[in-house]
Design a protein around this motif. Structure first.
Motif, short mmCIF file in Angstrom:
data_model
loop_
_atom_site.label_atom_id
_atom_site.label_comp_id
_atom_site.label_asym_id
_atom_site.label_seq_id
_atom_site.Cartn_x
_atom_site.Cartn_y
_atom_site.Cartn_z
N GLY A 1 -14.96 -23.34 0.47
CA GLY A 1 -14.92 -22.97 1.88
C GLY A 1 -13.59 -22.37 2.31
N ARG A 2 -12.94 -21.66 1.41
CA ARG A 2 -11.66 -21.02 1.75
C ARG A 2 -11.75 -19.52 1.50
NH1 ARG A 2 -9.38 -20.33 -3.29
NH2 ARG A 2 -10.17 -21.73 -4.90
N GLY A 3 -10.69 -18.81 1.83
CA GLY A 3 -10.69 -17.37 1.66
C GLY A 3 -10.03 -16.94 0.38
N VAL A 4 -10.38 -15.74 -0.06
CA VAL A 4 -9.69 -15.09 -1.17
C VAL A 4 -9.35 -13.68 -0.72
CG1 VAL A 4 -11.84 -14.30 -2.30
CG2 VAL A 4 -9.75 -14.54 -3.64
N ALA A 5 -8.14 -13.24 -1.01
CA ALA A 5 -7.65 -11.95 -0.53
C ALA A 5 -7.98 -10.83 -1.50
CB ALA A 5 -6.14 -12.02 -0.30
N ALA A 6 -8.36 -9.68 -0.93
CA ALA A 6 -8.62 -8.47 -1.72
C ALA A 6 -7.80 -7.35 -1.08
CB ALA A 6 -10.10 -8.13 -1.72
N PHE A 7 -6.79 -6.87 -1.81
CA PHE A 7 -5.83 -5.91 -1.26
C PHE A 7 -5.95 -4.57 -1.97
CE2 PHE A 7 -2.78 -9.62 -0.10
CZ PHE A 7 -3.55 -9.91 1.02
N ASN A 8 -5.92 -3.49 -1.19
CA ASN A 8 -6.11 -2.16 -1.76
C ASN A 8 -4.80 -1.57 -2.29
OD1 ASN A 8 -8.65 -2.50 -0.20
ND2 ASN A 8 -8.96 -0.38 -0.83
N ALA A 9 -4.90 -0.96 -3.46
CA ALA A 9 -3.78 -0.26 -4.08
C ALA A 9 -4.08 1.23 -4.13
CB ALA A 9 -3.55 -0.79 -5.50
N ILE A 10 -3.04 2.03 -3.96
CA ILE A 10 -3.19 3.48 -3.96
C ILE A 10 -2.46 4.11 -5.14
CG2 ILE A 10 -2.68 5.61 -2.66
CD1 ILE A 10 -2.94 3.97 -0.11
N ASN A 11 -1.37 3.48 -5.59
CA ASN A 11 -0.58 4.02 -6.68
C ASN A 11 0.06 2.85 -7.45
OD1 ASN A 11 1.46 3.14 -4.96
ND2 ASN A 11 1.87 5.19 -4.19
N SER B 1 -10.12 2.11 -4.09
CA SER B 1 -11.24 2.70 -3.36
C SER B 1 -11.63 4.06 -3.93
CB SER B 1 -10.88 2.86 -1.89
OG SER B 1 -9.93 3.90 -1.72
N GLU B 2 -12.81 4.48 -3.57
CA GLU B 2 -13.26 5.81 -3.96
C GLU B 2 -12.33 6.88 -3.37
OE1 GLU B 2 -17.07 8.14 -2.60
OE2 GLU B 2 -17.60 6.90 -4.33
N ASN B 3 -11.79 6.62 -2.19
CA ASN B 3 -10.82 7.56 -1.61
C ASN B 3 -9.57 7.68 -2.47
OD1 ASN B 3 -12.35 8.30 0.61
ND2 ASN B 3 -11.52 6.70 1.93
N ASN C 1 -10.69 -8.33 2.98
CA ASN C 1 -10.14 -7.06 2.52
C ASN C 1 -9.03 -6.57 3.44
OD1 ASN C 1 -12.31 -7.24 0.76
ND2 ASN C 1 -13.03 -5.15 1.13
N VAL C 2 -7.91 -6.17 2.85
CA VAL C 2 -6.79 -5.65 3.63
C VAL C 2 -6.25 -4.39 2.95
CG1 VAL C 2 -4.50 -6.08 4.57
CG2 VAL C 2 -6.15 -7.96 4.45
N ALA C 3 -6.06 -3.33 3.73
CA ALA C 3 -5.45 -2.10 3.21
C ALA C 3 -4.39 -1.59 4.18
CB ALA C 3 -6.52 -1.04 2.96
N THR C 4 -4.80 -1.24 5.40
CA THR C 4 -3.90 -0.58 6.35
C THR C 4 -2.66 -1.41 6.68
OG1 THR C 4 -5.75 0.65 7.32
CG2 THR C 4 -3.75 0.45 8.64
N GLN C 5 -2.82 -2.72 6.83
CA GLN C 5 -1.67 -3.56 7.16
C GLN C 5 -0.60 -3.47 6.08
OE1 GLN C 5 -0.84 -4.98 9.85
NE2 GLN C 5 0.79 -6.38 9.25
N LEU C 6 -1.01 -3.41 4.83
CA LEU C 6 -0.05 -3.27 3.74
C LEU C 6 0.54 -1.87 3.70
CD1 LEU C 6 -2.02 -5.22 0.98
CD2 LEU C 6 -0.17 -6.06 2.45
N ASN C 7 -0.29 -0.87 3.99
CA ASN C 7 0.23 0.50 4.05
C ASN C 7 1.28 0.64 5.15
OD1 ASN C 7 -1.48 1.29 1.99
ND2 ASN C 7 -3.04 2.10 3.37
N LYS C 8 1.06 -0.04 6.27
CA LYS C 8 2.03 -0.01 7.36
C LYS C 8 3.39 -0.54 6.90
CE LYS C 8 0.84 -1.93 11.20
NZ LYS C 8 0.20 -2.95 12.07
#
Length: 286
Positions: free
Chosen positions: A17-27, A50-52, A235-242
């Motif tokens: 019943g807890r969360g697991v983080a999934a963070f997007n990488a670009i390079n 991501s596909e992008n 899922n987190v991407a933009t916050q890390l990009n910021k």
């Protein structure tokens, strides 16, 4: 530590019943930042490509191989996940390269088409031992989200219906389901209002882990509440990009003559690693 599987990370979090983080990488720098942050926080993490990002690099293999190398050398369990794939061929390429999970996204299609295509991709993934995530409803912020552009992510028509979600999971056999509950991709402010009651209803109706996309727009307290209501994968991407971009901008503004990429990319990597560690303590409670 060897590369682990997304199914093992999500499965353990779901059971507890807890969360697991999934963070997007670009390079490479962002992969390294996520791994460093995971080690600092002493938490496992899912690295997503991501596909992008694949389109940006012109192919999946170079970044995937770098991510596998970084994850394999980490002291924390790290899995590799393909995010928001609309190209079925890319799903197969990812599994060939060693991804243990994929997110096949046909949410922009009518319900029956989404169900039919997702079920076919799910069968192929399962035949090869891969975990598959799909999306039902429309999480805003994607170029394909016509309904969200026209009506906004808070409109009732784009939210995920619990009964429909249960039928979709049963018919497709997916292992995790991304649902639309008020978040939106690419938000640079953290003021999204999630429908926690809807999350709880979907959680009771569906017997697979739920996934929150667009989590960058959700406050820390909102993330905790979403997990308490029934979300598992965050899922987190933009916050890390910021964080990364702000540090790069500061480095270049502080020294306008700076040309050594290692110095400003290194600053970005360090800042992203710090935000990764911080978010991991919010999302992945013990």
């Amino acid at each position: 530590m060897t590369l682990t599987t997304t199914a093992s990370l999500i499965g353990a979090a779901y059971q507890d019943g807890r969360g697991v983080a999934a963070f997007n990488a670009i390079n490479l720098e962002t992969v390294e930042a996520i791994a460093t942050g995971a080690e600092s926080a002493n938490r496992p993490v899912i690295v997503q490509i991501s596909e992008n990002a694949v389109r940006y690099h012109g192919g999946l293999a170079p970044l995937a191989q770098a991510a596998i190398a970084v994850a394999s050398g980490s002291t924390m369990p790290i899995s590799l996940h393909l995010d928001h794939a609309t190209d079925e061929r890319l799903v197969g390429i990812a599994v060939d390269l060693g991804f243990s999970s994929v997110m096949y996204d046909a949410s922009h299609l009518p319900y029956e088409d989404n169900l039919t295509r997702t079920a076919a991709v799910a069968r192929r993934c399962h035949d090869r031992g891969a975990h598959i995530e799909a999306e039902l409803g429309e999480v805003g912020g994607k170029a394909m989200d016509r309904a969200c552009r026209d009506h906004g992510v808070h409109a009732a028509g784009v939210r995920t219906d619990p009964a429909e979600a249960a039928a979709f999971v049963a018919s497709t056999g997916v292992d995790a389901l991304a649902v639309a509950v008020g978040s939106s991709h690419k938000m640079t402010t953290r003021d999204a209002a999630l429908d926690e009651a809807l999350i709880a209803k979907i959680r009771r109706a569906v017997d697979v882990p739920l996934v929150l996309h667009g989590s960058s727009g959700v406050s820390d307290d909102g993330l905790r509440a979403a997990i308490a209501a029934g979300m598992t994968k965050i899922n987190v991407a933009t916050q890390l990009n910021k964080a990364f971009t702000a540090a790069v901008r500061e480095a270049l503004e502080t020294d306008p003559a700076l040309v050594d990429q290692r110095r400003y990319l290194g600053a970005g990597r360090d800042a992203m690693a710090a935000e990764t560690a911080r978010l991991l303590t919010v999302i992945s409670s013990r």
